[in-house]
Each structure stands twice: as structure tokens, then as C-alpha cells.
Design a protein around this motif. Structure first.
Motif, short mmCIF file in Angstrom:
data_model
loop_
_atom_site.label_atom_id
_atom_site.label_comp_id
_atom_site.label_asym_id
_atom_site.label_seq_id
_atom_site.Cartn_x
_atom_site.Cartn_y
_atom_site.Cartn_z
N ASN A 52 0.84 -1.20 0.00
CA ASN A 52 0.00 0.00 0.00
C ASN A 52 0.88 1.26 0.00
O ASN A 52 1.25 1.79 1.05
CB ASN A 52 -0.92 -0.03 1.22
CG ASN A 52 -1.99 1.03 1.16
OD1 ASN A 52 -1.80 2.08 0.52
ND2 ASN A 52 -3.12 0.78 1.81
N ALA A 53 1.20 1.73 -1.21
CA ALA A 53 2.12 2.86 -1.37
C ALA A 53 1.54 4.15 -0.77
O ALA A 53 2.29 4.99 -0.26
CB ALA A 53 2.43 3.07 -2.85
N ASP A 54 0.21 4.28 -0.80
CA ASP A 54 -0.42 5.48 -0.23
C ASP A 54 -0.17 5.57 1.27
O ASP A 54 0.09 6.65 1.80
CB ASP A 54 -1.93 5.45 -0.46
CG ASP A 54 -2.27 5.82 -1.90
OD1 ASP A 54 -1.36 6.27 -2.62
OD2 ASP A 54 -3.44 5.64 -2.29
N ARG A 55 -0.30 4.43 1.92
CA ARG A 55 -0.09 4.44 3.37
C ARG A 55 1.37 4.74 3.70
O ARG A 55 1.65 5.45 4.66
CB ARG A 55 -0.49 3.09 3.98
CG ARG A 55 -1.99 3.00 4.21
CD ARG A 55 -2.32 1.75 4.95
NE ARG A 55 -2.05 1.89 6.37
CZ ARG A 55 -2.92 1.60 7.34
NH1 ARG A 55 -4.10 1.14 7.03
NH2 ARG A 55 -2.60 1.75 8.60
N ILE A 56 2.27 4.18 2.92
CA ILE A 56 3.70 4.47 3.15
C ILE A 56 3.94 5.97 2.96
O ILE A 56 4.59 6.61 3.79
CB ILE A 56 4.60 3.64 2.20
CG1 ILE A 56 4.48 2.14 2.56
CG2 ILE A 56 6.05 4.10 2.30
CD1 ILE A 56 5.35 1.22 1.75
N ALA A 57 3.38 6.52 1.88
CA ALA A 57 3.55 7.96 1.62
C ALA A 57 3.01 8.78 2.78
O ALA A 57 3.61 9.79 3.18
CB ALA A 57 2.86 8.34 0.32
N GLY A 58 1.89 8.34 3.35
CA GLY A 58 1.28 9.04 4.48
C GLY A 58 2.20 9.05 5.70
O GLY A 58 2.35 10.08 6.37
N ILE A 59 2.81 7.91 5.96
CA ILE A 59 3.72 7.80 7.12
C ILE A 59 4.95 8.69 6.90
O ILE A 59 5.38 9.42 7.79
CB ILE A 59 4.11 6.32 7.36
CG1 ILE A 59 2.89 5.54 7.89
CG2 ILE A 59 5.28 6.21 8.34
CD1 ILE A 59 3.07 4.03 7.99
N VAL A 60 5.51 8.63 5.68
CA VAL A 60 6.69 9.44 5.36
C VAL A 60 6.36 10.93 5.50
O VAL A 60 7.13 11.70 6.07
CB VAL A 60 7.21 9.11 3.94
CG1 VAL A 60 8.26 10.13 3.48
CG2 VAL A 60 7.79 7.69 3.90
N ASP A 61 5.19 11.33 5.01
CA ASP A 61 4.77 12.73 5.12
C ASP A 61 4.68 13.17 6.57
O ASP A 61 5.18 14.23 6.95
CB ASP A 61 3.39 12.92 4.48
CG ASP A 61 3.52 13.25 2.99
OD1 ASP A 61 4.67 13.56 2.57
OD2 ASP A 61 2.51 13.20 2.28
N LYS A 62 4.02 12.35 7.38
CA LYS A 62 3.81 12.72 8.78
C LYS A 62 5.14 12.87 9.52
O LYS A 62 5.32 13.82 10.27
CB LYS A 62 2.96 11.64 9.48
CG LYS A 62 1.49 12.00 9.51
CD LYS A 62 0.74 11.03 10.40
CE LYS A 62 -0.69 10.86 9.92
NZ LYS A 62 -1.17 9.48 10.01
N ILE A 63 6.04 11.94 9.29
CA ILE A 63 7.30 11.94 10.05
C ILE A 63 8.21 13.09 9.61
O ILE A 63 9.04 13.58 10.36
CB ILE A 63 8.03 10.58 9.97
CG1 ILE A 63 9.10 10.42 11.05
CG2 ILE A 63 8.65 10.33 8.61
CD1 ILE A 63 8.57 10.11 12.40
N SER A 64 8.02 13.55 8.36
CA SER A 64 8.90 14.63 7.89
C SER A 64 8.25 16.00 8.06
O SER A 64 8.76 17.00 7.57
CB SER A 64 9.32 14.38 6.45
OG SER A 64 8.21 14.11 5.64
N ASN A 65 7.10 16.02 8.74
CA ASN A 65 6.39 17.29 8.91
C ASN A 65 6.65 18.00 10.23
O ASN A 65 6.14 19.08 10.45
CB ASN A 65 4.88 17.07 8.75
CG ASN A 65 4.44 17.41 7.34
OD1 ASN A 65 5.15 18.14 6.63
ND2 ASN A 65 3.31 16.89 6.92
N GLY A 66 7.44 17.38 11.08
CA GLY A 66 7.65 17.98 12.40
C GLY A 66 8.83 18.94 12.44
O GLY A 66 9.80 18.76 11.71
#
Ligand SMILES: [Zn+2]
Length: 368
Positions: free
Chosen positions: A119-133
């Protein structure tokens, strides 16, 4: 600036590997799953443990201290997390497939276990969240529960995929969702048994910290003939086989009624209408089969009916046990598998129509 991503990835991967190898829970679950005794509950537990091992490996190696400016930049996050989450997916997906395979086998279902793509969308979501802080510490939580949830989702999606695939090929599998005590009202409300196609999408969903179990049940494990809506059972198949043997060895006790029952178990037909259309020479009506049948001797007609009935049974068997007929069946795409099953169903139907016409001619000429 030094590129730290490759080295980070190596270290986290090594720690992930070590944690998996050293976890007795992971190893004993894997053993059970590989021996064919695993349930989806085991696969969900396994997925949780794998997700936890990855989460701990990440936590062990990532901190503000090792990251540039104390934060997780997108280009590091994507190059470190993507391959690791893909690895998690592939490990869990393989286990879920093994569970489904053994469940299919136990239920006598000749359909290969299906897997789901990452599930590439979910991976992208996790990467986005972790790089947003602003700082890594603000977003470190993303590497805990969301990773475990990602991992468990692979199993839930595998159930969905298999239930839908089997449902489309005529089976009526069930999904049983059990609510973990004190999970939440949403989960309590969702707990229950659902039969394909009446399975709400939510049954396959899992909120964070949800440890509810979702199990697959083969249902009766019998294929419902799409035309007759009748179940084809092994017992019925044995009877048919026996009748066929009698029919083939001695035409003297050939009883057309038996063949009508046999054919009717697989394909529902309107024989009167079929016969009238064939007599009238309508297009696509098997008019040729009718003309041939009228010109045949009693014995030839019996032989032809027996042979067509055997064809119907062969097709029914192909539909139920495709892997016995197609090499590498399990490697084929879902589209290919469904297409071939549809083709066999069409062939089965055509043979049934032609046999019905011959049976009708036989009845007209020699009685039942
Ligand atoms: Zn829950």
C-alpha cells in the motif's frame, strides 16, 4: 552535508532482522503458520510483532541527535522508511498467504491464496507525517503505533482480497470479526459474522491500537453454480461419476432422466425453449446439433449424450480445481484466473445445452 540515509537504513535493517530472529513469539508464530496450522488471528499477531520489531529498530537508531538539524527531512524519511515498510509488507504478506493457503486446503477449495500489493499510499502518508515535524521528537510517535497498524493492515487486506476473489468465483466465504474486550464502541458494534457479498468495508478496517481479530471462514466451501444457484457437493459428484460409469459400460440401462438430473445439477436450462429454437433453425440455437441428433442411431445418441455429460463434469472439475489443470495457476494474475473460469463456465453451459437437445430428441424417439 553528509548523506546519512544509506548508513541509517543499513543499521535499522540489521536491528530489524536481529529483533525478528531473536523474538521467540515471532519464531513460534512463524513455525505454526509454516506448518499449516495458523489462523488469521496468528497472522494478525505475527503482523503486530513484526511491526513492533520494526518500530523498535527505528526507535533505537533514530533521534534528534543523529538527524541533521534534529529533524527528519523528507528525503531521508522516504529513503529509509519506504524500503523498510516494503520489507514489513512482504514478510507479513507471505505469512498471510500461507494461512489462507492452508485454510483453502482444509476446506477443499481449489483456489489459490491471493496476496495484496504493497500500500504505497499508506507508506507515503507515514513518510509525510514523520517529515512534517519541526523536531524529530515531535513526530517520533509516528514510528510506533502507525507502523504496527500498517503491518496489521496487510493481513486485513489479504482477507478482503481472498474473500472477494472467492466470492466472485462462486463461493460464499464468511468473515468473522471479534471485538477485543474494551476495544471501543465502534468495534463492538462491528463484531459479528458476515457472508460474502454482504461484508461491509469497515469489517476490514482497524483504527490505531485496535487488536480486534478478523477471521476468514470458507463457508460451506462449495461452489455455487452461477446458473442454477445449486451447490455442487462431493457426494453429488460421486453419484454422477457412478452413473456415468454405468452409462458408459452398458447402454442398455441408459436412462435419459438421470442425465437430465446430472446436467441440471450444473447448469439450469430451459430445454423446451432450446429444442424449439434448434428445430426452427434459429441462429446460435444448436440447430446443427439437433439435425445430427435426429440422424443418429439410438446407440450413437446415447454415446454423444454420455460424452457431453462427461465434458460438463470435466469443466465443473476444472472450475473447482483449476490448479490441477493449469501449470503455475497460482502465479497467474487474478484477471487471468477469473477469465479462464468464466470461459470454462461458458464451455460447460454450451455442452449442457447441446446435451439437452440430444436428450430431448432421445425422449421424442424412444421415450424416457
Ligand atoms: Zn478494535
Amino acid at each position: 552535508m553528509e548523506d546519512i540515509a544509506p548508513d541509517l537504513l543499513l543499521r535499522i535493517r540489521a536491528s530489524f532482522q536481529k529483533r525478528m530472529e531473536e523474538s521467540s513469539q515471532i519464531q513460534s508464530l512463524l513455525e505454526r503458520i509454516q506448518s499449516g496450522g495458523g489462523t488469521y488471528g496468528d497472522a494478525q499477531n505475527y503482523a503486530y510483532q513484526i511491526g513492533q520489531a520494526l518500530s523498535q529498530a527505528l526507535g533505537e537508531n533514530l533521534s534528534s541527535a543523529v538527524l541533521p538539524d534534529g529533524r527528519m527531512y523528507y528525503n531521508i524519511a522516504s529513503r529509509v522508511l519506504e524500503p523498510l515498510l516494503e520489507e514489513d509488507h512482504s514478510i507479513v504478506s507471505q505469512a498471510a498467504k500461507l494461512v489462507q493457503q492452508s485454510l483453502n486446503q482444509k476446506a477443499g477449495i481449489g483456489i489459490q491464496a491471493q496476496t495484496v500489493p504493497v500500500n504505497a499510499d499508506r507508506i507515503a502518508g507515514i513518510v509525510d507525517k514523520i517529515s512534517n515535524g519541526e523536531s524529530f521528537e515531535d513526530v517520533a510517535w509516528v514510528l510506533d503505533e502507525p507502523i504496527k497498524n500498517f503491518s496489521m493492515n496487510v493481513v486485513d487486506e489479504t482477507i478482503r482480497q481472498n474473500v472477494n476473489f472467492q466470492g466472485k468465483s462462486g463461493l460464499r466465504p464468511k468473515v468473522i470479526r471479534k471485538s477485543e474486550r474494551k476495544c471501543c464502541p465502534w468495534c463492538s458494534n462491528l463484531a459479528g459474522e458476515y457472508e460474502y457479498p454482504d461484508v461491509p468495508d469497515d469489517v476490514y478496517r482497524r483504527h490505531e491500537n485496535c487488536r480486534c481479530t478478523v477471521e476468514y471462514d470458507p463457508g460451506s466451501g462449495k461452489r455455487q453454480n452461477v446458473h442454477t444457484k445449486k451447490w455442487t457437493t462431493d457426494g453429488q459428484r460421486d453419484m454422477i461419476e457412478e452413473r456415468k460409469q454405468i452409462g458408459l459400460t452398458s447402454t442398455d440401462i441408459f436412462r435419459p432422466k438421470d442425465y437430465q438430473i446430472t446436467i441440471g445439477a450444473y447448469v439450469k436450462l430451459n430445454s423446451l425453449e432450446l429444442l424449439e429454437k434448434a428445430k426452427a433453425g434459429k441462429r446460435h440455437s444448436h440447430a446443427g446439433v439437433y439435425r445430427d441428433a435426429v440422424g443418429k442411431s439410438k446407440k450413437q445418441l446415447q454415446k454423444s449424450i454420455i460424452s457431453r455429460t462427461a465434458q460438463i463434469e470435466r469443466h465443473a472439475d476444472k472450475i473447482q480445481n483449476p490448479e490441477s489443470y493449469v501449470p503455475d495457476w497460482k502465479e497467474k494474475s487474478s484477471a487471468y484466473q477469473e477469465g479462464l473460469i468464466r470461459k470454462w463456465e461458458k464451455d460447460m453451459r454450451r455442452n449442457a445445452e447441446q446435451a439437452e437437445i440430444e436428450l430431448a430428441v432421445f425422449e421424442e424417439m424412444y421415450g424416457i
